[in-house]
Write a protein that holds these residues in place. Structure first.
Motif, PDB file in Angstrom:
ATOM      1  N   LYS A  20      -5.442   6.971  -1.306  1.00 54.70           N
ATOM      2  CA  LYS A  20      -5.312   5.822  -0.400  1.00 54.70           C
ATOM      3  C   LYS A  20      -4.130   4.952  -0.818  1.00 54.70           C
ATOM      4  N   TYR A  21      -4.012   4.708  -2.119  1.00 56.17           N
ATOM      5  CA  TYR A  21      -2.926   3.886  -2.635  1.00 56.17           C
ATOM      6  C   TYR A  21      -1.576   4.524  -2.327  1.00 56.17           C
ATOM      7  N   LYS A  22      -1.456   5.805  -2.623  1.00 58.86           N
ATOM      8  CA  LYS A  22      -0.196   6.510  -2.420  1.00 58.86           C
ATOM      9  C   LYS A  22       0.209   6.517  -0.942  1.00 58.86           C
ATOM     10  N   ALA A  23      -0.755   6.719  -0.055  1.00 58.54           N
ATOM     11  CA  ALA A  23      -0.463   6.752   1.378  1.00 58.54           C
ATOM     12  C   ALA A  23      -0.003   5.394   1.891  1.00 58.54           C
ATOM     13  N   GLU A  24      -0.665   4.337   1.454  1.00 64.09           N
ATOM     14  CA  GLU A  24      -0.309   2.995   1.926  1.00 64.09           C
ATOM     15  C   GLU A  24       1.051   2.547   1.403  1.00 64.09           C
ATOM     16  N   VAL A  25       1.358   2.860   0.160  1.00 64.35           N
ATOM     17  CA  VAL A  25       2.658   2.491  -0.407  1.00 64.35           C
ATOM     18  C   VAL A  25       3.768   3.296   0.274  1.00 64.35           C
ATOM     19  N   LYS A  27       3.816   4.116   3.306  1.00 61.92           N
ATOM     20  CA  LYS A  27       4.020   3.499   4.620  1.00 61.92           C
ATOM     21  C   LYS A  27       4.901   2.260   4.529  1.00 61.92           C
ATOM     22  N   ARG A  29       3.988  -0.590   2.501  1.00 60.11           N
ATOM     23  CA  ARG A  29       3.260  -1.787   2.082  1.00 60.11           C
ATOM     24  C   ARG A  29       3.536  -2.090   0.619  1.00 60.11           C
ATOM     25  N   GLU A  33      -0.486  -5.806  -2.480  1.00 63.33           N
ATOM     26  CA  GLU A  33      -1.409  -5.938  -1.352  1.00 63.33           C
ATOM     27  C   GLU A  33      -2.403  -4.779  -1.319  1.00 63.33           C
ATOM     28  N   VAL A  34      -1.909  -3.578  -1.565  1.00 68.21           N
ATOM     29  CA  VAL A  34      -2.767  -2.391  -1.533  1.00 68.21           C
ATOM     30  C   VAL A  34      -3.789  -2.445  -2.663  1.00 68.21           C
ATOM     31  N   GLU A  37      -6.476  -4.908  -1.832  1.00 65.25           N
ATOM     32  CA  GLU A  37      -7.349  -4.369  -0.793  1.00 65.25           C
ATOM     33  C   GLU A  37      -8.319  -3.326  -1.352  1.00 65.25           C
TER      34      GLU A  37
END
Length: 65
Positions: A20-25, A27, A29, A33-34, A37
């Protein structure tokens, strides 16, 4: 190489949060923030995520077999 299942310092389970962390960063973000969250509040857990270098794809190229 592979993110640990638990934080090496405090023992909190963190392995399931890596994807989840890798995917959001990826993108775009901000890591702060990640991490907020995902509920990673302790500095040891945050450091584990922000300093991890994913070497598995590079090492897998040298697999014998």
């Amino acid at each position: 190489m592979i993110i640990p299942i638990r934080c090496l310092t405090c023992g909190k389970p963190v392995g399931h949060l890596w994807e989840k962390y890798k995917a959001e960063v990826a993108k775009g973000r901000k890591p702060k923030e990640v991490l907020d969250e995902l509920g990673l509040e302790r500095m040891c857990c945050r450091t584990l995520f922000t300093t991890h270098v994913d070497l598995l794809p590079m090492v897998a190229r040298f697999k014998k077999g």
